[in-house]
Enzyme design. Structure first.
Site, PDB file in Angstrom:
ATOM      1  N   SER A 161       4.980  42.998 -21.217  1.00  0.00           N
ATOM      2  CA  SER A 161       4.089  41.966 -21.761  1.00  0.00           C
ATOM      3  C   SER A 161       4.919  41.012 -22.619  1.00  0.00           C
ATOM      4  O   SER A 161       6.054  41.334 -23.018  1.00  0.00           O
ATOM      5  CB  SER A 161       3.002  42.610 -22.630  1.00  0.00           C
ATOM      6  OG  SER A 161       3.600  43.127 -23.826  1.00  0.00           O
ATOM      7  N   ASP A 178       4.149  40.791 -17.456  1.00  0.00           N
ATOM      8  CA  ASP A 178       2.722  41.139 -17.443  1.00  0.00           C
ATOM      9  C   ASP A 178       1.929  40.121 -18.253  1.00  0.00           C
ATOM     10  O   ASP A 178       2.293  39.793 -19.378  1.00  0.00           O
ATOM     11  CB  ASP A 178       2.577  42.535 -18.077  1.00  0.00           C
ATOM     12  CG  ASP A 178       1.194  43.123 -17.875  1.00  0.00           C
ATOM     13  OD1 ASP A 178       0.784  43.949 -18.710  1.00  0.00           O
ATOM     14  OD2 ASP A 178       0.515  42.737 -16.901  1.00  0.00           O
ATOM     15  N   ASP A 207      -1.020  34.638 -15.956  1.00  0.00           N
ATOM     16  CA  ASP A 207      -2.412  34.916 -16.320  1.00  0.00           C
ATOM     17  C   ASP A 207      -3.087  33.601 -16.679  1.00  0.00           C
ATOM     18  O   ASP A 207      -3.135  33.199 -17.827  1.00  0.00           O
ATOM     19  CB  ASP A 207      -2.446  35.883 -17.518  1.00  0.00           C
ATOM     20  CG  ASP A 207      -3.883  36.275 -17.867  1.00  0.00           C
ATOM     21  OD1 ASP A 207      -4.068  37.201 -18.667  1.00  0.00           O
ATOM     22  OD2 ASP A 207      -4.808  35.619 -17.327  1.00  0.00           O
ATOM     23  N   HIS A 235      -5.998  46.060 -13.234  1.00  0.00           N
ATOM     24  CA  HIS A 235      -5.500  46.190 -14.613  1.00  0.00           C
ATOM     25  C   HIS A 235      -6.371  47.198 -15.367  1.00  0.00           C
ATOM     26  O   HIS A 235      -7.464  47.535 -14.931  1.00  0.00           O
ATOM     27  CB  HIS A 235      -5.555  44.827 -15.314  1.00  0.00           C
ATOM     28  CG  HIS A 235      -4.445  43.914 -14.914  1.00  0.00           C
ATOM     29  ND1 HIS A 235      -3.447  43.515 -15.757  1.00  0.00           N
ATOM     30  CD2 HIS A 235      -4.166  43.323 -13.718  1.00  0.00           C
ATOM     31  CE1 HIS A 235      -2.597  42.730 -15.116  1.00  0.00           C
ATOM     32  NE2 HIS A 235      -3.013  42.590 -13.876  1.00  0.00           N
TER      33      HIS A 235
HETATM   34  O1  G3H Z   1      -1.423  44.899 -17.940  1.00  0.00           O
HETATM   35  C1  G3H Z   1      -1.375  46.044 -18.366  1.00  0.00           C
HETATM   36  C2  G3H Z   1      -2.450  46.984 -18.063  1.00  0.00           C
HETATM   37  O2  G3H Z   1      -3.556  46.285 -17.613  1.00  0.00           O
HETATM   38  C3  G3H Z   1      -2.675  47.969 -19.140  1.00  0.00           C
HETATM   39  O3  G3H Z   1      -3.957  48.498 -19.160  1.00  0.00           O
HETATM   40  O4  G3H Z   1      -3.498  49.678 -21.321  1.00  0.00           O
HETATM   41  O5  G3H Z   1      -5.717  49.871 -20.193  1.00  0.00           O
HETATM   42  O6  G3H Z   1      -3.718  51.008 -19.224  1.00  0.00           O
HETATM   43  P1  G3H Z   1      -4.226  49.830 -20.020  1.00  0.00           P
HETATM   44 ZN    ZN Z   2      -3.403  44.010 -17.837  1.00  0.00          ZN
END
Ligand code: G3H
Ligand code: ZN
Length: 287
Positions: free
Chosen positions: A49, A84, A105, A207
């Site tokens: 991220s 991400d 995004d 996600h």
């Molecule tokens: O982009 C990352 C994921 O969508 C993380 O989702 O933290 O609910 O596993 P999560």
């Molecule tokens: Zn995500």
């Protein structure tokens, strides 16, 4: 060396399994995920991220660390390094830093602006031989300060974005980042089926993989989900294992305070979580 996510997701879609995207937060996270992927002969996507990239001092540091680990650990399974929930600027930085895949995004932009920015990033990714994920319908919950409402994507908007030529599409189907609330209504398989109908064999991305019941995961894969993102579950497992180590006073025994010992239980917990997910997603042995 790094590969894009395109081929591994097309193989997953055709083989009716999903490839895990596990967010990395530091060296220990990356090492645990890579070790597990290699041991299980599973393809894997390392997700970064923008907040984690900043925490690790920048995307160039992340690329250098991951490329070095692939070589030193003699990793032979397919590994993609993927931005991400990227902003447009973050995508450009990761392209420059040497990522093999990015997610733009654009779900919070008006669809027209989402389309324009996505088109430009597709052009650049084609030039650089990278893969691109797009998102339609904000994912709920909170991720690095990005708060979404768990929308269900408009299948027509999904088609519009898919037709631009992205390699994978994250369509909101009521999924949420982080822990699911007790009153969560579950994934909208009606939306997923409607999106699938519109986008054909476009690999779909789910996600918010933490905490989704196994039967829903399996049904989502059967309906075209080929990439499933997990972050919170690894973080919770790491924190729990580390807490137990300290509560047991292990950090006070001998050299128990050495970070290589202090961080070990958490790393093992990440490995166990990643293993469980790869087995559930069906990617074991698919490298
Ligand atoms: O982009 C990352 C994921 O969508 C993380 O989702 O933290 O609910 O596993 P999560
Ligand atoms: Zn995500």
């Amino acid at each position: 060396m790094l590969v894009t996510a395109k081929e591994m997701l097309e193989k997953a879609r055709d083989g009716k399994y999903a490839v895990g995207h596990f967010n990395i937060n530091n060296l220990e996270w990356t090492k645990a995920i890579l070790q597990t992927a290699e041991e299980l002969r599973s393809p894997v996507i390392l997700g970064v991220s923008e907040g984690a990239g900043k925490y690790m001092t920048g995307f160039k540091t992340v690329v250098g660390m991951v490329n070095g680990m692939l070589e030193e650990m003699k990793i032979t399974v397919p590994v993609a390094l993927h931005l991400d929930h990227g902003t447009y600027e973050g995508c450009l930085k990761c392209i420059d830093a040497g990522f093999s895949s990015i997610m733009f995004d654009g779900s919070h932009y008006p669809i027209e602006e989402n389309v324009e920015k996505t088109k430009e990033l597709i052009r650049i990714c084609r030039e650089k031989g990278m893969s691109l994920e797009a998102e339609v319908g904000a994912i709920g919950g909170e991720e690095d300060g990005v708060i979404g409402m768990g929308e269900c994507a408009d299948p027509n908007e999904c088609k519009m974005i898919a037709d631009l030529g992205v390699d994978m599409l994250a369509a909101g189907i009521g999924n949420i980042h982080g822990k699911y609330p007790a009153n969560w209504k579950g994934l909208s398989f009606e939306t997923l089926a409607a999106v699938k109908e519109k986008v054909g064999d476009m690999p779909l991305v789910l996600h918010g993989g933490t905490g989704i019941p196994e039967d829903m995961i399996k049904k989502a894969i059967s309906l075209g989900v080929a990439k499933i993102n997990v972050n919170t579950e690894c973080q919770l497992a790491f924190a729990d294992a580390t807490r137990k180590y300290i509560e047991a006073g292990k950090d006070l025994e001998g050299k128990g305070f050495d970070p290589r010992k202090l961080l070990a239980p958490g790393a093992e917990a990440i490995k166990a979580t990643v293993k469980t997910k790869m087995e559930l997603f069906g990617s074991v042995g698919k490298a």
